[in-house]
Design a protein around this motif. Structure first.
Motif, PDB file in Angstrom:
ATOM      1  N   ILE A  76      -6.661  13.280 -11.934  1.00  0.00           N
ATOM      2  CA  ILE A  76      -6.382  12.564 -10.684  1.00  0.00           C
ATOM      3  C   ILE A  76      -5.058  11.822 -10.830  1.00  0.00           C
ATOM      4  O   ILE A  76      -4.749  11.306 -11.902  1.00  0.00           O
ATOM      5  CB  ILE A  76      -7.515  11.567 -10.353  1.00  0.00           C
ATOM      6  N   ALA A  77      -4.290  11.729  -9.754  1.00  0.00           N
ATOM      7  CA  ALA A  77      -2.985  11.073  -9.777  1.00  0.00           C
ATOM      8  C   ALA A  77      -3.096   9.632 -10.260  1.00  0.00           C
ATOM      9  O   ALA A  77      -3.973   8.878  -9.824  1.00  0.00           O
ATOM     10  CB  ALA A  77      -2.360  11.112  -8.387  1.00  0.00           C
ATOM     11  N   ALA A  78      -2.190   9.257 -11.165  1.00  0.00           N
ATOM     12  CA  ALA A  78      -2.195   7.910 -11.747  1.00  0.00           C
ATOM     13  C   ALA A  78      -2.037   6.824 -10.685  1.00  0.00           C
ATOM     14  O   ALA A  78      -2.582   5.728 -10.821  1.00  0.00           O
ATOM     15  CB  ALA A  78      -1.093   7.795 -12.791  1.00  0.00           C
ATOM     16  N   GLN A  79      -1.318   7.127  -9.624  1.00  0.00           N
ATOM     17  CA  GLN A  79      -1.121   6.145  -8.564  1.00  0.00           C
ATOM     18  C   GLN A  79      -2.458   5.808  -7.898  1.00  0.00           C
ATOM     19  O   GLN A  79      -2.762   4.645  -7.656  1.00  0.00           O
ATOM     20  CB  GLN A  79      -0.123   6.672  -7.528  1.00  0.00           C
ATOM     21  N   GLY A 181      -3.720  -3.271  -3.994  1.00  0.00           N
ATOM     22  CA  GLY A 181      -4.306  -1.937  -4.154  1.00  0.00           C
ATOM     23  C   GLY A 181      -4.025  -1.040  -2.964  1.00  0.00           C
ATOM     24  O   GLY A 181      -3.688   0.138  -3.122  1.00  0.00           O
ATOM     25  N   LEU A 182      -4.154  -1.592  -1.767  1.00  0.00           N
ATOM     26  CA  LEU A 182      -3.875  -0.807  -0.556  1.00  0.00           C
ATOM     27  C   LEU A 182      -2.397  -0.451  -0.449  1.00  0.00           C
ATOM     28  O   LEU A 182      -2.039   0.669  -0.085  1.00  0.00           O
ATOM     29  CB  LEU A 182      -4.337  -1.583   0.686  1.00  0.00           C
ATOM     30  N   LEU A 183      -1.529  -1.408  -0.785  1.00  0.00           N
ATOM     31  CA  LEU A 183      -0.094  -1.136  -0.759  1.00  0.00           C
ATOM     32  C   LEU A 183       0.262  -0.014  -1.728  1.00  0.00           C
ATOM     33  O   LEU A 183       1.016   0.900  -1.383  1.00  0.00           O
ATOM     34  CB  LEU A 183       0.699  -2.398  -1.119  1.00  0.00           C
ATOM     35  N   LEU A 184      -0.301  -0.081  -2.936  1.00  0.00           N
ATOM     36  CA  LEU A 184       0.003   0.946  -3.924  1.00  0.00           C
ATOM     37  C   LEU A 184      -0.538   2.307  -3.496  1.00  0.00           C
ATOM     38  O   LEU A 184       0.122   3.326  -3.673  1.00  0.00           O
ATOM     39  CB  LEU A 184      -0.556   0.561  -5.293  1.00  0.00           C
ATOM     40  N   ARG A 185      -1.720   2.312  -2.921  1.00  0.00           N
ATOM     41  CA  ARG A 185      -2.340   3.586  -2.517  1.00  0.00           C
ATOM     42  C   ARG A 185      -1.461   4.340  -1.525  1.00  0.00           C
ATOM     43  O   ARG A 185      -1.345   5.555  -1.580  1.00  0.00           O
ATOM     44  CB  ARG A 185      -3.725   3.302  -1.918  1.00  0.00           C
ATOM     45  N   PHE A 186      -0.819   3.608  -0.621  1.00  0.00           N
ATOM     46  CA  PHE A 186      -0.048   4.254   0.439  1.00  0.00           C
ATOM     47  C   PHE A 186       1.458   4.201   0.243  1.00  0.00           C
ATOM     48  O   PHE A 186       2.217   4.645   1.090  1.00  0.00           O
ATOM     49  CB  PHE A 186      -0.451   3.679   1.797  1.00  0.00           C
ATOM     50  N   CYS A 187       1.885   3.675  -0.891  1.00  0.00           N
ATOM     51  CA  CYS A 187       3.328   3.599  -1.208  1.00  0.00           C
ATOM     52  C   CYS A 187       3.812   4.968  -1.695  1.00  0.00           C
ATOM     53  O   CYS A 187       3.136   5.626  -2.481  1.00  0.00           O
ATOM     54  CB  CYS A 187       3.522   2.541  -2.291  1.00  0.00           C
ATOM     55  N   LYS A 188       4.981   5.377  -1.255  1.00  0.00           N
ATOM     56  CA  LYS A 188       5.554   6.659  -1.700  1.00  0.00           C
ATOM     57  C   LYS A 188       6.432   6.411  -2.926  1.00  0.00           C
ATOM     58  O   LYS A 188       7.523   5.885  -2.816  1.00  0.00           O
ATOM     59  CB  LYS A 188       6.348   7.290  -0.567  1.00  0.00           C
ATOM     60  N   LEU A 189       5.907   6.797  -4.095  1.00  0.00           N
ATOM     61  CA  LEU A 189       6.609   6.545  -5.356  1.00  0.00           C
ATOM     62  C   LEU A 189       7.362   7.760  -5.887  1.00  0.00           C
ATOM     63  O   LEU A 189       8.114   7.654  -6.835  1.00  0.00           O
ATOM     64  CB  LEU A 189       5.614   6.078  -6.436  1.00  0.00           C
ATOM     65  N   LYS A 190       7.135   8.925  -5.318  1.00  0.00           N
ATOM     66  CA  LYS A 190       7.763  10.171  -5.788  1.00  0.00           C
ATOM     67  C   LYS A 190       7.460  10.404  -7.264  1.00  0.00           C
ATOM     68  O   LYS A 190       8.360  10.563  -8.097  1.00  0.00           O
ATOM     69  CB  LYS A 190       9.267  10.146  -5.555  1.00  0.00           C
TER      70      LYS A 190
END
Length: 191
Positions: A76-79, A181-190
């Motif tokens: 599963i993706a680390a993000q 947690g919500l910010l990180l879940r939907f943040c685009k980190l590439k």
């Protein structure tokens, strides 16, 4: 020349790292020390021994969670896993704010251990995936330095809030952790 080199190195870090660092700093601010949990447990139970037993439960939850998190990170993706850990810590602190009821206190300790086991592992993996091998050392140094400062500031404020509001003060930090947690879940980190 040294400063120019340092500046160039910072500029070479990917944009996704800086986004993650901002969210992780917010999470660090909300990550109150487990010592607060122990102090709350001792105050509510009136027993130092019971507080130590709660701490033992927290550590067992941490140990039981850390290894499976590493296995899960292969699939599963680390993000997503890191964001999940942030949410779990937030729920733990929200439960702590209802700690007068023994089940909430116990759940808070267990979830805190789980959240620590997840985030300690997943954040490192996420940084490695965002930055790659060449800038990993610099990224880890910045991450620990900046989030460590945020943790200190957050804990000083948590102590002040606790003196004024009692354990309900931890709901503020729980909400902040959930938000991170919500910010990180939907943040685009590439990643």
């Amino acid at each position: 020349k040294v400063r120019k080199t340092e500046k160039r190195n910072l500029e070479k870090l990917p944009e996704g790292f800086w986004k993650f660092l901002a969210v992780a700093s917010l999470f660090g601010f909300s990550s109150v020390s487990f010592m607060f949990l122990i102090a709350v447990a001792e105050k509510l139970t009136g027993s130092r021994l019971e507080a130590v037993v709660f701490y033992l439960v927290l550590n067992v939850a941490y140990v039981v969670t850390a290894y499976p998190t590493g296995v899960i990170l292969d699939k599963i993706a680390a993000q997503k896993v890191t964001a999940f850990g942030y949410l779990i810590l937030g729920i733990s602190l929200l439960c702590l704010s209802f700690g007068e009821l023994p089940p909430f206190l116990a759940v808070s300790f267990i979830l805190y251990g789980v959240a620590s086991g997840v985030t300690d592992t997943a954040q490192r993996v996420l940084i490695a995936k965002i930055t790659g091998k060449e800038k990993r050392g610099l990224a880890y140094g910045l991450f620990h330095g900046i989030t460590g400062g945020a943790v200190i500031i957050g804990n000083v404020i948590a102590g002040k809030f606790w003196n004024v509001l009692g354990i309900q003060a931890f709901s503020f930090f729980g909400i902040t952790a959930v938000l991170s947690g919500l910010l990180l879940r939907f943040c685009k980190l590439k990643v």
